[in-house]
Write a protein that holds these residues in place. Sequence first.
Motif, short mmCIF file in Angstrom:
data_model
loop_
_atom_site.label_atom_id
_atom_site.label_comp_id
_atom_site.label_asym_id
_atom_site.label_seq_id
_atom_site.Cartn_x
_atom_site.Cartn_y
_atom_site.Cartn_z
N UNK A 278 21.10 -6.87 31.32
CA UNK A 278 21.94 -6.39 30.22
C UNK A 278 22.60 -7.57 29.49
N UNK A 279 22.44 -7.63 28.17
CA UNK A 279 23.05 -8.73 27.43
C UNK A 279 24.58 -8.69 27.51
N UNK A 280 25.21 -9.86 27.64
CA UNK A 280 26.68 -9.91 27.69
C UNK A 280 27.18 -11.05 26.81
N UNK A 281 28.33 -10.83 26.15
CA UNK A 281 28.92 -11.87 25.30
C UNK A 281 29.89 -12.71 26.14
N UNK A 282 29.74 -14.01 26.10
CA UNK A 282 30.62 -14.89 26.88
C UNK A 282 31.08 -16.08 26.07
N UNK A 283 32.29 -16.58 26.39
CA UNK A 283 32.73 -17.84 25.80
C UNK A 283 31.85 -18.96 26.34
N UNK A 284 31.67 -20.00 25.54
CA UNK A 284 30.74 -21.05 25.94
C UNK A 284 31.27 -21.84 27.17
N UNK A 285 32.59 -21.79 27.39
CA UNK A 285 33.10 -22.50 28.58
C UNK A 285 33.24 -21.58 29.80
N UNK A 286 32.67 -20.35 29.71
CA UNK A 286 32.72 -19.40 30.84
C UNK A 286 31.33 -19.06 31.36
N UNK A 287 30.36 -19.89 31.01
CA UNK A 287 28.98 -19.62 31.46
C UNK A 287 28.89 -19.94 32.95
N UNK A 288 28.31 -19.02 33.74
CA UNK A 288 28.15 -19.37 35.17
C UNK A 288 26.68 -19.62 35.51
N UNK A 289 26.45 -20.05 36.73
CA UNK A 289 25.13 -20.61 37.05
C UNK A 289 23.97 -19.61 36.93
N UNK A 290 24.27 -18.29 36.93
CA UNK A 290 23.18 -17.31 36.79
C UNK A 290 22.91 -16.91 35.34
N UNK A 291 23.74 -17.41 34.43
CA UNK A 291 23.59 -16.99 33.04
C UNK A 291 22.47 -17.74 32.31
N UNK A 292 21.79 -16.97 31.45
CA UNK A 292 20.78 -17.59 30.57
C UNK A 292 21.23 -17.33 29.14
N UNK A 293 21.55 -18.42 28.42
CA UNK A 293 21.99 -18.28 27.03
C UNK A 293 20.78 -17.92 26.16
N UNK A 294 20.88 -16.78 25.43
CA UNK A 294 19.72 -16.36 24.64
C UNK A 294 20.03 -16.16 23.16
N UNK A 295 21.31 -16.21 22.79
CA UNK A 295 21.66 -16.09 21.37
C UNK A 295 23.08 -16.61 21.17
N UNK A 296 23.47 -16.80 19.90
CA UNK A 296 24.86 -17.18 19.63
C UNK A 296 25.70 -15.91 19.44
N UNK A 297 27.00 -16.02 19.71
CA UNK A 297 27.90 -14.88 19.58
C UNK A 297 28.60 -14.85 18.23
N UNK A 298 29.47 -13.85 18.04
CA UNK A 298 30.08 -13.61 16.72
C UNK A 298 31.04 -14.72 16.28
N UNK A 299 31.77 -15.33 17.24
CA UNK A 299 32.69 -16.42 16.85
C UNK A 299 31.90 -17.62 16.32
N UNK A 300 30.76 -17.87 16.93
CA UNK A 300 29.92 -18.98 16.46
C UNK A 300 29.39 -18.69 15.06
N UNK A 301 28.94 -17.46 14.86
CA UNK A 301 28.40 -17.08 13.55
C UNK A 301 29.48 -17.31 12.48
#
Length: 402
Positions: A278-301
Amino acid sequence: MKQTLKNMYIKDKRVLLRLDLNVPIINGNVIDDTKIVKSLETINFLLKENCKIIIMSHLGRVKTEEDKAKNTLEPVKAILEKYLNKEIKFAKDILSEETKNMALNLKSGEILLLENTRFLDVPEKLESTLNDNVAKSLASLGEIFVLDAFASSHRSHTSVVGIPKYLPNCIGLLMEQELDMLNRTILNPEHPFTVIMGGAKVDDKIPLIKSLLPKCDHLLVSGGIANSFLYALGLNVGASLKATDENIIAELKNIMLEYKPKFAFPLDAIVESTYNKTPALKSINKIDSNDIIKDIGSKTIQKYQDIINSSNTIFINGTMGVYEEKAYRNGTTEIFNILKNKEESTVIGGGDTISALNNLGFKNTFTNISSGGGATLEYIAKNTLPGIEAISEEDKIETLDL
Ligand code: ADP
Ligand code: MG
């Protein structure tokens, strides 16, 4: 400046024209004829001058004898005939006596299409390894060589860089337009100049990034490129796609050290987890070791939108996320939507970037699209290409001081 078609005396001449007719074909059907349609401009120009035209192009990958059947240029011939409303002759065996006779016997206004130049690669690599004898024999078919295959011009192939050695030569109309567009926008940009770099692997893009950084005011990063820079900065990017090679990481660190103020990094990301799809929105400094970044979020946009809106030239290469998957195409779609309002100032380049553009509903939205894929990126990085180097310089008209 390279010699251009409009400056050549071509009336009634036999013109050997290297095009890029490398269109996608499925079960013998051309599924996107954009490249054929674009090539019509130069062909029609030559027809108006009563030329005898011999067309060459590569198509697909030809590594074995079996690859030949599905990569014949015959379906392309049918489409050319439809658009030009005339019959085209076809030469199956490029280097045969029969082909030579067909070429030499062409009448004004007639067209001969040679079979896929990559057929020359089996059994011996006579196209992709520059072969002087083959170049000479191809050159003997024409009186003038016109290179109008920008997307093939980063390759030192026989049909691109070999032939011009033996014939008067020039670039075609398409290639002239493409080079003018890139020179005017990216090589001489109106500032502020913003570069948006997304996509998969940073390794391939380092020369491009290094050539653009001194010229641009902002570099907005995304995708695997952003992951690699963030990782080099010491941030946790979990199980995301990134560069890990020590030398590359060291190089990324050096690049950031020199140009840090120009960099804009993502603030948030849409992630997938290695154990939960399931896709989840996360802050870039809250990524944990199981996460795979697959897109940018709304704050970045939002952050990237502000920078884009204050720019006068924007170059984008690479997608913001894994746009092939529905859940991760929002970032790319939104960035294209923002760029739509800056259409005149935006230049788009890269094979997958243009596929994304077409697939996400922006097919006829932008004008400054560089069709070259790898050739575009190499041209921007080096300001030249082997195919361009092979073409003669424009004749200088000398003014006599009497
Ligand atoms: P181009 O061919 O136009 O130079 P790229 O191939 O570099 O562009 O970029 C497009 C590819 O980047 C897509 O296949 C996309 O899935 C991939 N990509 C973008 N973001 C990510 C990401 N966060 N993780 C993995 N792959 C990504
Ligand atoms: Mg790609």
